[in-house]
Scaffold this motif. Structure first.
Motif, mmCIF file in Angstrom:
data_model
loop_
_atom_site.group_PDB
_atom_site.id
_atom_site.type_symbol
_atom_site.label_atom_id
_atom_site.label_comp_id
_atom_site.label_asym_id
_atom_site.label_seq_id
_atom_site.Cartn_x
_atom_site.Cartn_y
_atom_site.Cartn_z
ATOM 1 N N SER A 45 -6.942 -65.279 15.928
ATOM 2 C CA SER A 45 -8.244 -65.690 15.454
ATOM 3 C C SER A 45 -8.946 -64.571 14.774
ATOM 4 C CB SER A 45 -9.046 -66.300 16.402
ATOM 5 O OG SER A 45 -10.162 -66.743 16.001
ATOM 6 N N ALA A 46 -8.973 -63.246 15.530
ATOM 7 C CA ALA A 46 -9.536 -62.320 14.728
ATOM 8 C C ALA A 46 -8.989 -61.757 13.503
ATOM 9 C CB ALA A 46 -9.859 -61.277 15.804
ATOM 10 N N MET A 47 -7.560 -61.591 13.553
ATOM 11 C CA MET A 47 -6.677 -61.562 12.500
ATOM 12 C C MET A 47 -6.999 -62.178 11.268
ATOM 13 S SD MET A 47 -2.749 -60.546 12.786
ATOM 14 C CE MET A 47 -2.539 -59.560 14.534
ATOM 15 N N VAL A 60 -20.832 -65.807 6.050
ATOM 16 C CA VAL A 60 -20.288 -67.030 5.651
ATOM 17 C C VAL A 60 -19.120 -67.553 6.200
ATOM 18 C CG1 VAL A 60 -19.357 -68.492 3.401
ATOM 19 C CG2 VAL A 60 -21.508 -66.779 3.207
ATOM 20 N N VAL A 61 -18.197 -66.678 6.499
ATOM 21 C CA VAL A 61 -16.988 -66.615 7.134
ATOM 22 C C VAL A 61 -17.284 -67.033 8.570
ATOM 23 C CG1 VAL A 61 -14.703 -65.652 7.772
ATOM 24 C CG2 VAL A 61 -15.503 -65.298 5.512
ATOM 25 N N ASP A 62 -18.094 -66.206 9.171
ATOM 26 C CA ASP A 62 -18.359 -66.547 10.586
ATOM 27 C C ASP A 62 -19.153 -67.638 10.881
ATOM 28 O OD1 ASP A 62 -17.648 -63.969 10.896
ATOM 29 O OD2 ASP A 62 -19.309 -62.807 11.292
ATOM 30 N N ALA A 63 -19.884 -68.178 10.151
ATOM 31 C CA ALA A 63 -20.577 -69.436 10.293
ATOM 32 C C ALA A 63 -19.366 -70.569 9.944
ATOM 33 C CB ALA A 63 -21.652 -69.745 9.107
ATOM 34 N N ARG A 64 -18.353 -70.500 9.262
ATOM 35 C CA ARG A 64 -17.375 -71.445 9.363
ATOM 36 C C ARG A 64 -16.168 -71.267 10.460
ATOM 37 N NH1 ARG A 64 -16.629 -73.944 3.270
ATOM 38 N NH2 ARG A 64 -18.570 -73.627 2.499
ATOM 39 N N GLU A 70 -11.362 -75.163 15.334
ATOM 40 C CA GLU A 70 -10.927 -76.699 15.591
ATOM 41 C C GLU A 70 -9.739 -77.116 14.778
ATOM 42 O OE1 GLU A 70 -12.776 -81.213 15.125
ATOM 43 O OE2 GLU A 70 -13.993 -79.397 15.102
ATOM 44 N N ALA A 71 -9.881 -76.850 13.460
ATOM 45 C CA ALA A 71 -8.603 -77.049 12.819
ATOM 46 C C ALA A 71 -7.257 -76.584 13.124
ATOM 47 C CB ALA A 71 -8.932 -76.788 11.160
ATOM 48 N N PHE A 72 -7.285 -75.337 13.319
ATOM 49 C CA PHE A 72 -6.011 -74.614 13.726
ATOM 50 C C PHE A 72 -5.752 -74.485 15.102
ATOM 51 C CE2 PHE A 72 -7.064 -73.322 9.561
ATOM 52 C CZ PHE A 72 -5.936 -73.504 8.831
ATOM 53 N N TRP A 73 -6.079 -75.404 15.927
ATOM 54 C CA TRP A 73 -5.930 -75.650 17.304
ATOM 55 C C TRP A 73 -6.228 -74.537 18.244
ATOM 56 C CZ3 TRP A 73 -1.282 -77.347 14.289
ATOM 57 C CH2 TRP A 73 -1.442 -78.564 13.906
ATOM 58 N N GLY A 74 -7.104 -73.681 17.881
ATOM 59 C CA GLY A 74 -7.540 -72.475 18.880
ATOM 60 C C GLY A 74 -6.468 -71.141 18.476
ATOM 61 N N PHE A 75 -5.862 -71.465 17.433
ATOM 62 C CA PHE A 75 -4.758 -70.135 16.796
ATOM 63 C C PHE A 75 -3.637 -69.653 18.111
ATOM 64 C CE2 PHE A 75 -8.496 -69.872 14.184
ATOM 65 C CZ PHE A 75 -8.078 -69.768 13.075
#
Length: 227
Positions: A45-47, A60-64, A70-75
């Motif tokens: 996720s951090a990567m 902007v990135v952090d807000a999204r 959710e979209a990537f099932w928790g990475f």
């Protein structure tokens, strides 16, 4: 050339009302045990968040990012490595996300990198990161840049800072102080100059006992235009 830690400390200390104020300002790295407790999904996720932050407003990135989680099932790497081109195209239609195809494509690639490394090394990715010595942090940068997707330049250090691994950052102010001290003559893109920077940080760390992230912040503060 070398940097004198006492000089650096005294120069930065004058910006703060007290020793306590200085210490409260400086960043903290996670301990090795804390890094080991982070799951492989948190590293992916951090990567990925660092990849999306590159060239964009970080806020902007952090807000999204909750929408990305959710979209990537928790990475979870074992799931992300199975993402198909068709699924990536599906995510390109999701208005909650930052729809950058090339960056989205790094998610399965970096999942594969993590899984490949685990197969080679055993253990967890957190153990690998935690055990890497801070005295050769540039070696970890190079490995991430070489084997990861879009983790070159400042992104390797930015990723490590996101997860809490102790690292310095080569911001413009840090580079300016290193140039002023005669450590390097220009931004350190060559391995030789990067090694000179690592050696300088190692010497400061030995003299001070401070983590690299704090020394990096102090170097930046020492040359900041508002100093």
């Amino acid at each position: 050339m070398t940097l004198d830690y006492r000089w650096l400390h005294d120069r930065v200390r004058h910006r703060f009302e007290s020793d306590e104020a200085l210490e409260a300002y400086l960043p903290q790295a996670l301990t090795p045990d804390e890094l080991k407790r982070l799951g492989d999904d948190r590293y992916l996720s951090a990567m990925s968040r660092r990849v999306f932050r590159a060239g964009m407003n970080h806020a902007v990135v952090d807000a999204r990012w909750p929408a990305f989680e959710e979209a990537f099932w928790g990475f979870v790497p074992e799931k992300m490595v199975l993402l198909t081109p068709e699924q990536i195209e599906g995510h390109m239609q999701d208005e909650r996300l930052i729809r950058h195809r090339t960056k989205l494509q790094t998610i399965p690639r970096n999942a594969q990198f993590i899984l490949d490394l685990l197969q080679e090394q055993g253990g967890s990715f957190g153990e690998f990161i935690a055990d890497w010595p801070s005295t050769d942090i540039i070696g970890l940068w190079r490995l991430l840049a070489r084997r990861g997707a879009r983790l070159g330049g400042r992104s390797a250090a930015g990723f490590l800072r996101l997860v809490g691994k102790d690292t310095f950052l080569l911001t413009s102010d840090v580079v300016a102080r290193l140039v002023a001290a005669g450590i390097i003559e220009r931004p350190p893109t060559s391995q030789r100059d990067q090694q000179r920077v690592q050696d300088a940080f190692n010497a400061l760390q030995q003299a001070s006992g401070r983590p690299l992230c704090q020394l990096s912040a102090m170097l930046s503060l020492s040359i900041h235009p508002r100093f």
